[in-house]
Design a protein around this motif. Structure first.
Motif, PDB file in Angstrom:
ATOM      1  N   ILE A  45       0.816  -1.217   0.000  1.00 33.61           N
ATOM      2  CA  ILE A  45       0.000   0.000   0.000  1.00 33.61           C
ATOM      3  C   ILE A  45       0.849   1.267   0.000  1.00 33.61           C
ATOM      4  O   ILE A  45       0.571   2.206  -0.761  1.00 33.61           O
ATOM      5  CB  ILE A  45      -0.975  -0.012   1.193  1.00 33.61           C
ATOM      6  CG1 ILE A  45      -2.050  -1.089   0.987  1.00 33.61           C
ATOM      7  CG2 ILE A  45      -1.625   1.354   1.377  1.00 33.61           C
ATOM      8  CD1 ILE A  45      -2.979  -0.826  -0.176  1.00 33.61           C
ATOM      9  N   PRO A  46       1.900   1.372   0.833  1.00 30.59           N
ATOM     10  CA  PRO A  46       2.705   2.602   0.791  1.00 30.59           C
ATOM     11  C   PRO A  46       3.270   2.894  -0.591  1.00 30.59           C
ATOM     12  O   PRO A  46       3.221   4.037  -1.053  1.00 30.59           O
ATOM     13  CB  PRO A  46       3.815   2.317   1.812  1.00 30.59           C
ATOM     14  CG  PRO A  46       3.256   1.280   2.723  1.00 30.59           C
ATOM     15  CD  PRO A  46       2.359   0.442   1.873  1.00 30.59           C
ATOM     16  N   TYR A  97       8.429  -2.185   5.154  1.00 30.09           N
ATOM     17  CA  TYR A  97       7.053  -2.456   5.543  1.00 30.09           C
ATOM     18  C   TYR A  97       6.644  -3.925   5.505  1.00 30.09           C
ATOM     19  O   TYR A  97       5.541  -4.260   5.921  1.00 30.09           O
ATOM     20  CB  TYR A  97       6.095  -1.652   4.645  1.00 30.09           C
ATOM     21  CG  TYR A  97       6.227  -0.169   4.829  1.00 30.09           C
ATOM     22  CD1 TYR A  97       5.712   0.465   5.957  1.00 30.09           C
ATOM     23  CD2 TYR A  97       6.892   0.614   3.877  1.00 30.09           C
ATOM     24  CE1 TYR A  97       5.837   1.836   6.129  1.00 30.09           C
ATOM     25  CE2 TYR A  97       7.015   1.984   4.043  1.00 30.09           C
ATOM     26  CZ  TYR A  97       6.495   2.593   5.178  1.00 30.09           C
ATOM     27  OH  TYR A  97       6.626   3.941   5.352  1.00 30.09           O
ATOM     28  N   ASN A  98       7.485  -4.786   4.988  1.00 34.76           N
ATOM     29  CA  ASN A  98       7.136  -6.205   4.891  1.00 34.76           C
ATOM     30  C   ASN A  98       8.174  -7.027   5.644  1.00 34.76           C
ATOM     31  O   ASN A  98       9.343  -7.086   5.254  1.00 34.76           O
ATOM     32  CB  ASN A  98       7.076  -6.638   3.422  1.00 34.76           C
ATOM     33  CG  ASN A  98       6.445  -8.010   3.258  1.00 34.76           C
ATOM     34  OD1 ASN A  98       6.472  -8.823   4.172  1.00 34.76           O
ATOM     35  ND2 ASN A  98       5.894  -8.284   2.086  1.00 34.76           N
ATOM     36  N   ALA A  99       7.732  -7.697   6.713  1.00 34.22           N
ATOM     37  CA  ALA A  99       8.656  -8.459   7.552  1.00 34.22           C
ATOM     38  C   ALA A  99       9.340  -9.590   6.800  1.00 34.22           C
ATOM     39  O   ALA A  99      10.423 -10.028   7.183  1.00 34.22           O
ATOM     40  CB  ALA A  99       7.907  -9.028   8.761  1.00 34.22           C
ATOM     41  N   ALA A 156      10.412   7.754  -0.092  1.00 29.29           N
ATOM     42  CA  ALA A 156      10.276   8.791  -1.117  1.00 29.29           C
ATOM     43  C   ALA A 156      10.173  10.184  -0.501  1.00 29.29           C
ATOM     44  O   ALA A 156      10.290  11.182  -1.229  1.00 29.29           O
ATOM     45  CB  ALA A 156       9.057   8.518  -1.992  1.00 29.29           C
ATOM     46  N   PHE A 157       9.964  10.258   0.823  1.00 31.80           N
ATOM     47  CA  PHE A 157       9.921  11.554   1.494  1.00 31.80           C
ATOM     48  C   PHE A 157      11.335  11.985   1.873  1.00 31.80           C
ATOM     49  O   PHE A 157      12.141  11.185   2.369  1.00 31.80           O
ATOM     50  CB  PHE A 157       9.062  11.491   2.762  1.00 31.80           C
ATOM     51  CG  PHE A 157       7.584  11.490   2.495  1.00 31.80           C
ATOM     52  CD1 PHE A 157       6.977  12.561   1.854  1.00 31.80           C
ATOM     53  CD2 PHE A 157       6.795  10.425   2.897  1.00 31.80           C
ATOM     54  CE1 PHE A 157       5.610  12.562   1.611  1.00 31.80           C
ATOM     55  CE2 PHE A 157       5.430  10.420   2.661  1.00 31.80           C
ATOM     56  CZ  PHE A 157       4.836  11.493   2.014  1.00 31.80           C
ATOM     57  N   ARG A 158      11.624  13.269   1.645  1.00 29.13           N
ATOM     58  CA  ARG A 158      12.891  13.834   2.104  1.00 29.13           C
ATOM     59  C   ARG A 158      12.830  14.051   3.611  1.00 29.13           C
ATOM     60  O   ARG A 158      11.780  13.899   4.239  1.00 29.13           O
ATOM     61  CB  ARG A 158      13.174  15.153   1.398  1.00 29.13           C
ATOM     62  CG  ARG A 158      13.321  15.050  -0.116  1.00 29.13           C
ATOM     63  CD  ARG A 158      13.801  16.390  -0.667  1.00 29.13           C
ATOM     64  NE  ARG A 158      13.948  16.370  -2.121  1.00 29.13           N
ATOM     65  CZ  ARG A 158      12.997  16.735  -2.971  1.00 29.13           C
ATOM     66  NH1 ARG A 158      11.812  17.139  -2.507  1.00 29.13           N
ATOM     67  NH2 ARG A 158      13.200  16.696  -4.276  1.00 29.13           N
ATOM     68  N   TYR A 176       1.937   6.850   6.244  1.00 31.11           N
ATOM     69  CA  TYR A 176       3.296   6.308   6.087  1.00 31.11           C
ATOM     70  C   TYR A 176       4.293   7.459   5.958  1.00 31.11           C
ATOM     71  O   TYR A 176       4.915   7.650   4.907  1.00 31.11           O
ATOM     72  CB  TYR A 176       3.365   5.398   4.855  1.00 31.11           C
ATOM     73  CG  TYR A 176       2.334   4.293   4.887  1.00 31.11           C
ATOM     74  CD1 TYR A 176       2.534   3.134   5.645  1.00 31.11           C
ATOM     75  CD2 TYR A 176       1.137   4.411   4.161  1.00 31.11           C
ATOM     76  CE1 TYR A 176       1.581   2.128   5.688  1.00 31.11           C
ATOM     77  CE2 TYR A 176       0.185   3.404   4.193  1.00 31.11           C
ATOM     78  CZ  TYR A 176       0.413   2.277   4.955  1.00 31.11           C
ATOM     79  OH  TYR A 176      -0.532   1.284   4.995  1.00 31.11           O
ATOM     80  N   PRO A 177       4.460   8.237   7.017  1.00 28.83           N
ATOM     81  CA  PRO A 177       5.324   9.433   6.938  1.00 28.83           C
ATOM     82  C   PRO A 177       6.793   9.095   6.741  1.00 28.83           C
ATOM     83  O   PRO A 177       7.574   9.984   6.380  1.00 28.83           O
ATOM     84  CB  PRO A 177       5.092  10.117   8.295  1.00 28.83           C
ATOM     85  CG  PRO A 177       4.679   9.003   9.206  1.00 28.83           C
ATOM     86  CD  PRO A 177       3.879   8.060   8.351  1.00 28.83           C
ATOM     87  N   HIS A 178       7.181   7.845   6.956  1.00 30.61           N
ATOM     88  CA  HIS A 178       8.591   7.463   6.820  1.00 30.61           C
ATOM     89  C   HIS A 178       8.867   6.712   5.518  1.00 30.61           C
ATOM     90  O   HIS A 178       9.891   6.028   5.408  1.00 30.61           O
ATOM     91  CB  HIS A 178       9.023   6.615   8.016  1.00 30.61           C
ATOM     92  CG  HIS A 178       8.988   7.358   9.306  1.00 30.61           C
ATOM     93  ND1 HIS A 178      10.045   8.121   9.776  1.00 30.61           N
ATOM     94  CD2 HIS A 178       7.998   7.489  10.230  1.00 30.61           C
ATOM     95  CE1 HIS A 178       9.722   8.675  10.932  1.00 30.61           C
ATOM     96  NE2 HIS A 178       8.486   8.299  11.234  1.00 30.61           N
TER      97      HIS A 178
END
Length: 315
Positions: free
Chosen positions: A221-222, A300-302, A257-259, A252-254
């Protein structure tokens, strides 16, 4: 006297030779079919198959289980032999044969107390369909393979869960369904990344939206949201971009793709810095030039996360 002793010895040796040949003939027959010489009863076939299943002699077990069914179709062991034949085919990597055998058992014995096992084995055989010798021994990213067998396996496990929710195979089937949903969702992200490389931004956006709408609560999803942000930005569809951005930033703030300042890096997909010195010197042999794409599985995926990778706060 000596002549008589010599004749006696010749007779004795001849008798021993005959006994040895007879013994070898009997042993060969037993080795070939796993049955005592001349013993072709239903119980003999079944017991031989059981020994072969325990010793992983799958081909021999299949041969005797099929012979049992052919010769004693209404015998005491016929139904059990049909179930064990499904398993033998599966362990011998004959997945199509295992599915066919399971379908046949379901058709012949729809009310059997162990029919749930046949449904489970159909899902399991489809689950491993397409995993050849190469994939068994070397790690392969199954999310990049044709998803047809994964969809089929998910459908079979779903049948089991719907018909027999209390089955002892249901917990394992449910875990496999979760894995399959994750796999199918990630496949869609790979396709979206491919569309980005080809400049098909609307098609990429549609793949991202499809994941968001159909694969909720999967680790893809992210990336699906990031795909939508990037696609709508390139398509200059600002309202849809802003909506997707808000959902991604809130949940998903982390995302990578986020600076650091919280802004979205629209160059993240293609990587940074262009081609490296290694790539230029080796003409791309030792370093890929493809864009990195959206792939945050390790975060995000274990299933793909190294032990040292930190968990994001939202998880």
């Amino acid at each position: 006297m000596w002549s008589w002793n010599k004749q006696a010895w010749k007779t004795l040796w001849l008798a021993l030779l005959v006994a040895l040949v007879a013994s070898c003939a009997s042993t060969d027959e037993k080795d070939e079919e796993g049955l005592p010489s001349g013993n072709r009863t239903e119980q003999a076939f079944y017991e031989a198959a059981q020994r072969q299943l325990k010793s992983s002699q799958w081909e021999m077990a299949i041969k005797n289980l099929r012979a049992l069914e052919d010769n004693f179709p209404f015998g005491n062991y016929a139904e059990q032999a049909q179930l064990e034949l499904i398993y033998a085919y599966y362990r011998d990597y004959q997945n199509d044969a295992a599915i066919s055998a399971a379908d046949r058992f379901i058709r012949l014995h729809p009310q059997h107390r162990n029919v749930d096992y046949a449904y489970y084995m159909k899902g399991l055989a489809s689950f491993t369909e397409g995993s050849g010798l190469f994939e068994r021994f070397l790690p392969t990213d199954m999310t990049r393979r044709d998803p047809g067998s994964a969809r089929e396996s998910f459908a079979y496990f779903a049948q089991l869960m719907a018909r027999y929710p209390e089955s002892r195979y249901a917990p394992d089937a449910q875990k496999r369904m979760i894995h399959l949903r994750n796999l199918l969702a990630r496949y869609e992200i790979h396709v979206a990344n491919y569309y980005f490389k080809r400049g098909a931004y609307l098609a990429a956006a549609n793949r991202g939206r499809y994941v968001v709408e159909n694969f909720q609560q999967t680790p893809a999803i992210p990336d699906a949201l990031a795909v939508m942000v990037q696609s709508y930005h390139l398509l200059e569809m600002s309202q849809l971009e802003a909506t997707s951005m808000a959902v991604l930033r809130t949940n998903y703030p982390h995302h990578p793709a986020f600076r650091n300042d919280g802004t979205f890096n629209y160059k993240y997909f293609s990587g940074t810095g262009g081609r490296s010195l290694v790539h230029r010197m080796t003409l791309g042999v030792f370093e890929k030039s493809d864009p990195r794409g959206f792939d945050s599985r390790e975060l995000y995926n274990a299933e793909y996360r190294p032990d040292e990778a930190p968990l994001p706060p939202e998880l």
